[in-house]
Design a protein around this motif. Structure first.
Motif, PDB file in Angstrom:
ATOM      1  N   THR A  45       0.825  -1.207   0.000  1.00  0.00           N
ATOM      2  CA  THR A  45       0.000   0.000   0.000  1.00  0.00           C
ATOM      3  C   THR A  45       0.863   1.262   0.000  1.00  0.00           C
ATOM      4  N   LEU A  46       2.051   1.164   0.600  1.00  0.00           N
ATOM      5  CA  LEU A  46       2.960   2.308   0.654  1.00  0.00           C
ATOM      6  C   LEU A  46       3.776   2.479  -0.627  1.00  0.00           C
ATOM      7  N   GLY A  47       3.658   1.513  -1.546  1.00  0.00           N
ATOM      8  CA  GLY A  47       4.381   1.628  -2.811  1.00  0.00           C
ATOM      9  C   GLY A  47       5.654   0.811  -2.888  1.00  0.00           C
ATOM     10  N   ILE A  48       5.870  -0.076  -1.929  1.00  0.00           N
ATOM     11  CA  ILE A  48       7.013  -0.982  -1.968  1.00  0.00           C
ATOM     12  C   ILE A  48       6.630  -2.157  -2.858  1.00  0.00           C
ATOM     13  N   THR A  49       7.522  -2.552  -3.761  1.00  0.00           N
ATOM     14  CA  THR A  49       7.209  -3.643  -4.684  1.00  0.00           C
ATOM     15  C   THR A  49       7.256  -4.992  -3.966  1.00  0.00           C
ATOM     16  N   ARG A  50       6.597  -5.986  -4.550  1.00  0.00           N
ATOM     17  CA  ARG A  50       6.639  -7.341  -3.988  1.00  0.00           C
ATOM     18  C   ARG A  50       8.070  -7.841  -3.870  1.00  0.00           C
ATOM     19  N   ALA A  51       8.886  -7.560  -4.882  1.00  0.00           N
ATOM     20  CA  ALA A  51      10.285  -7.994  -4.847  1.00  0.00           C
ATOM     21  C   ALA A  51      11.027  -7.356  -3.669  1.00  0.00           C
ATOM     22  N   GLU A  52      10.751  -6.077  -3.416  1.00  0.00           N
ATOM     23  CA  GLU A  52      11.417  -5.377  -2.319  1.00  0.00           C
ATOM     24  C   GLU A  52      10.972  -5.876  -0.945  1.00  0.00           C
ATOM     25  N   THR A  53       9.759  -6.419  -0.844  1.00  0.00           N
ATOM     26  CA  THR A  53       9.265  -6.861   0.462  1.00  0.00           C
ATOM     27  C   THR A  53      10.120  -7.981   1.050  1.00  0.00           C
ATOM     28  N   SER A  54      10.830  -8.716   0.196  1.00  0.00           N
ATOM     29  CA  SER A  54      11.694  -9.780   0.709  1.00  0.00           C
ATOM     30  C   SER A  54      12.900  -9.207   1.457  1.00  0.00           C
ATOM     31  N   GLU A  55      13.160  -7.914   1.305  1.00  0.00           N
ATOM     32  CA  GLU A  55      14.283  -7.253   1.978  1.00  0.00           C
ATOM     33  C   GLU A  55      13.901  -6.691   3.349  1.00  0.00           C
ATOM     34  N   ILE A  56      12.620  -6.740   3.693  1.00  0.00           N
ATOM     35  CA  ILE A  56      12.164  -6.183   4.971  1.00  0.00           C
ATOM     36  C   ILE A  56      12.651  -7.067   6.110  1.00  0.00           C
ATOM     37  N   GLU A  85      17.928   2.220  17.711  1.00  0.00           N
ATOM     38  CA  GLU A  85      18.385   0.929  17.182  1.00  0.00           C
ATOM     39  C   GLU A  85      17.248   0.194  16.472  1.00  0.00           C
ATOM     40  N   LEU A  86      16.045   0.304  17.002  1.00  0.00           N
ATOM     41  CA  LEU A  86      14.883  -0.312  16.362  1.00  0.00           C
ATOM     42  C   LEU A  86      14.735   0.207  14.936  1.00  0.00           C
ATOM     43  N   LEU A  87      14.799   1.536  14.780  1.00  0.00           N
ATOM     44  CA  LEU A  87      14.659   2.128  13.451  1.00  0.00           C
ATOM     45  C   LEU A  87      15.831   1.766  12.547  1.00  0.00           C
ATOM     46  N   GLU A  88      17.039   1.771  13.094  1.00  0.00           N
ATOM     47  CA  GLU A  88      18.218   1.448  12.280  1.00  0.00           C
ATOM     48  C   GLU A  88      18.196   0.011  11.785  1.00  0.00           C
ATOM     49  N   LYS A  89      17.785  -0.927  12.646  1.00  0.00           N
ATOM     50  CA  LYS A  89      17.838  -2.349  12.295  1.00  0.00           C
ATOM     51  C   LYS A  89      16.596  -2.849  11.561  1.00  0.00           C
ATOM     52  N   TYR A  90      15.429  -2.294  11.894  1.00  0.00           N
ATOM     53  CA  TYR A  90      14.193  -2.919  11.432  1.00  0.00           C
ATOM     54  C   TYR A  90      13.295  -2.059  10.552  1.00  0.00           C
ATOM     55  N   SER A  91      13.638  -0.795  10.326  1.00  0.00           N
ATOM     56  CA  SER A  91      12.759  -0.018   9.450  1.00  0.00           C
ATOM     57  C   SER A  91      13.196  -0.193   7.999  1.00  0.00           C
ATOM     58  N   PHE A  92      12.234  -0.128   7.117  1.00  0.00           N
ATOM     59  CA  PHE A  92      12.474  -0.228   5.675  1.00  0.00           C
ATOM     60  C   PHE A  92      11.978   1.071   5.064  1.00  0.00           C
ATOM     61  N   LYS A  93      12.802   1.698   4.263  1.00  0.00           N
ATOM     62  CA  LYS A  93      12.457   2.999   3.693  1.00  0.00           C
ATOM     63  C   LYS A  93      11.500   2.803   2.509  1.00  0.00           C
ATOM     64  N   ALA A  94      10.296   3.317   2.666  1.00  0.00           N
ATOM     65  CA  ALA A  94       9.273   3.268   1.627  1.00  0.00           C
ATOM     66  C   ALA A  94       9.311   4.575   0.833  1.00  0.00           C
ATOM     67  N   PRO A  95       8.624   4.624  -0.311  1.00  0.00           N
ATOM     68  CA  PRO A  95       8.522   5.884  -1.049  1.00  0.00           C
ATOM     69  C   PRO A  95       8.016   7.014  -0.146  1.00  0.00           C
ATOM     70  N   ASN A  96       8.337   8.230  -0.505  1.00  0.00           N
ATOM     71  CA  ASN A  96       7.971   9.432   0.246  1.00  0.00           C
ATOM     72  C   ASN A  96       8.672   9.497   1.597  1.00  0.00           C
ATOM     73  N   ASP A  97       9.773   8.741   1.745  1.00  0.00           N
ATOM     74  CA  ASP A  97      10.591   8.766   2.955  1.00  0.00           C
ATOM     75  C   ASP A  97       9.841   8.247   4.186  1.00  0.00           C
ATOM     76  N   ILE A  98       8.925   7.317   3.980  1.00  0.00           N
ATOM     77  CA  ILE A  98       8.189   6.693   5.084  1.00  0.00           C
ATOM     78  C   ILE A  98       9.027   5.537   5.621  1.00  0.00           C
ATOM     79  N   ASP A  99       9.159   5.458   6.943  1.00  0.00           N
ATOM     80  CA  ASP A  99       9.819   4.318   7.575  1.00  0.00           C
ATOM     81  C   ASP A  99       8.754   3.276   7.893  1.00  0.00           C
TER      82      ASP A  99
END
Length: 114
Positions: A45-56, A85-99
């Protein structure tokens, strides 16, 4: 500001949460979107591709521990790592700079109940 969506399955919670996150991000708000659904789709929904979701990098349950409050004796949940540390290790950058943070692994459709 904190916003949470709750409701019956299939009622549009993910669509509303993703749309709201994107609107706020386009208005230059700092947005951290958290997907707590056992079948996470907020990434799409945030614009991350299916291929990119494997990197989360999904958050493991081990980042939380139960402790007893010194003053009240009540049991409380505390993180075992800092917010930074939570954001550094576990956030994934989505379009529009959304974590995006995803709270757990998706349900494995091949797993049986017994």
């Amino acid at each position: 500001m904190r916003i949470a969506t709750v409701g019956k399955g299939g009622s549009g919670k993910t669509t509303i949460a993703g749309t709201l996150a994107r609107i706020l991000a386009m208005q230059k708000q700092n947005v951290i979107a958290i997907d707590g659904d056992p079948n996470p789709n907020l990434a799409l929904t945030l614009g991350i591709t299916r291929a990119e979701t494997s990197e989360i990098n999904f958050i493991p349950h081990t980042i939380m521990k139960v402790e007893e409050d010194d003053e009240t004796g009540e049991k409380i949940l505390k993180m075992t790592i800092s917010k930074k540390e939570l954001l550094e290790k576990y956030s994934f950058k989505a379009p529009n700079d959304i974590d995006l943070i995803v709270m757990g692994h998706p349900i494995d459709g091949s797993a049986g109940s017994g």
